[in-house]
Design an enzyme around this catalytic site. Structure first.
Site, mmCIF file in Angstrom:
data_model
loop_
_atom_site.group_PDB
_atom_site.id
_atom_site.type_symbol
_atom_site.label_atom_id
_atom_site.label_comp_id
_atom_site.label_asym_id
_atom_site.label_seq_id
_atom_site.Cartn_x
_atom_site.Cartn_y
_atom_site.Cartn_z
ATOM 1 N N SER A 3 0.381 -0.865 0.061
ATOM 2 C CA SER A 3 0.032 0.091 -0.430
ATOM 3 C C SER A 3 1.041 1.288 -0.067
ATOM 4 O O SER A 3 1.870 1.621 0.120
ATOM 5 C CB SER A 3 -0.765 -0.398 1.059
ATOM 6 O OG SER A 3 -1.919 1.645 1.175
ATOM 7 N N TYR A 35 -2.447 -0.416 10.808
ATOM 8 C CA TYR A 35 -2.525 -0.908 8.831
ATOM 9 C C TYR A 35 -0.956 -0.162 8.703
ATOM 10 O O TYR A 35 -0.529 -0.865 7.332
ATOM 11 C CB TYR A 35 -3.968 0.333 8.323
ATOM 12 C CG TYR A 35 -3.643 -0.256 6.882
ATOM 13 C CD1 TYR A 35 -4.743 -1.630 6.196
ATOM 14 C CD2 TYR A 35 -3.529 0.326 6.017
ATOM 15 C CE1 TYR A 35 -4.651 -1.385 5.013
ATOM 16 C CE2 TYR A 35 -3.025 0.639 4.876
ATOM 17 C CZ TYR A 35 -4.397 -0.215 3.831
ATOM 18 O OH TYR A 35 -4.572 -0.452 2.772
#
Length: 268
Positions: free
Chosen positions: A140, A153
């Protein structure tokens, strides 16, 4: 062994996983799907519609289930797995003090342990189709610079990036390529979820409020194809990812100020 190349994709029931499945399936690959969402996988199979698909319901947190899934897919595909797309993941936002123990452990287990377990299970299969086989991890833009409001995250996606770099070194002797995708905000069902249990505002709302772009899943699927067939270790997808990478490398002081000011998640 079959001559038709084969890819197994976790999180294949929706979003990025579905887009990758359709893209590779449309180019003649045998596509395997892994997900906890059986109905979603059936829909993905219907959308591909070429008859060369396979679906197996399992949880990426279960190491033994990984072996069962990949062995079954290899049998269905004619004895080969050319690519494992380690794509399954969940979002988690909110400041660290507001994240529950359950949320933290679930995010770590799915986003990071699931990737490690998948790599372990895939190795013997990828050795058989090497050289040129590939482990493709979905990282990501949140793995480029730690993101306020998404610490857990971000940690998982930095971890996925580290796994990619480490296995690129470990598996070079086998002729297995190891790659990852680093997307920004992608227009998938995940972006319509709330970032944590204590929030009633969707991730999409926060992205739009922050003036950031939302990238179509097709762009990630095209990037996945290029990553599998190219030589880039990390593939950035979307303007947010490219901006974060540029700023963190060339303007770290400005990046730090921007991160402090926004406290908004950068990841997919």
């Amino acid at each position: 062994m079959s001559t038709r190349k084969a890819i197994f994709i976790t999180g294949g029931g929706s979003g990025i996983g579905r887009a990758i499945a359709e893209y590779f399936g449309g180019r003649g690959w045998f596509v395997g799907l892994g997900d906890i969402d059986a109905a979603g996988m059936q829909e993905t199979q219907a959308r591909i519609g070429n008859g060369f698909t396979f679906a197996h319901r399992f949880d990426v947190r279960d190491r033994v289930a990984w072996d069962t899934a990949l062995d079954a897919f290899a049998m269905a595909s004619g004895g080969r797995i050319d690519v494992l797309a380690n794509n399954a993941g969940i979002p988690l936002g909110g400041t660290l003090d507001t994240n529950t123990t359950e949320e933290i452990e679930r995010c770590l287990d799915i986003n990071l342990k699931g990737v490690l377990f998948g790599a372990q299970a895939a190795l013997p299969h990828l050795k058989k189709t090497a050289p040129g086989s590939c482990l493709l991890n979905t990282a990501s833009a949140a793995g480029i610079y730690g993101t306020g409001g998404a610490s857990v995250y971000s940690a998982t996606k930095f971890g996925v990036r580290a796994v990619t770099e480490a296995l690129d070194a470990e598996w070079a002797e086998y002729g297995i390529n190891v790659r990852d995708l680093m997307p920004g905000f992608i227009d998938t069902p995940l972006i319509d979820k709330t970032p944590n249990q204590g929030s009633n505002e969707s991730i999409r709302s926060r992205v739009l409020e922050g003036g950031l772009e939302i990238t179509p899943p097709l762009a990630v699927a095209q990037a996945a194809w290029d990553a599998v067939h190219g030589d880039k270790l990390h593939t950035l997808v979307g303007k947010t990812a490219h901006r974060a990478a540029f700023a963190s490398r060339w303007m770290p002081g400005r990046m730090r100020k921007m991160a402090r000011a926004s406290k908004r998640p950068l990841g997919n």
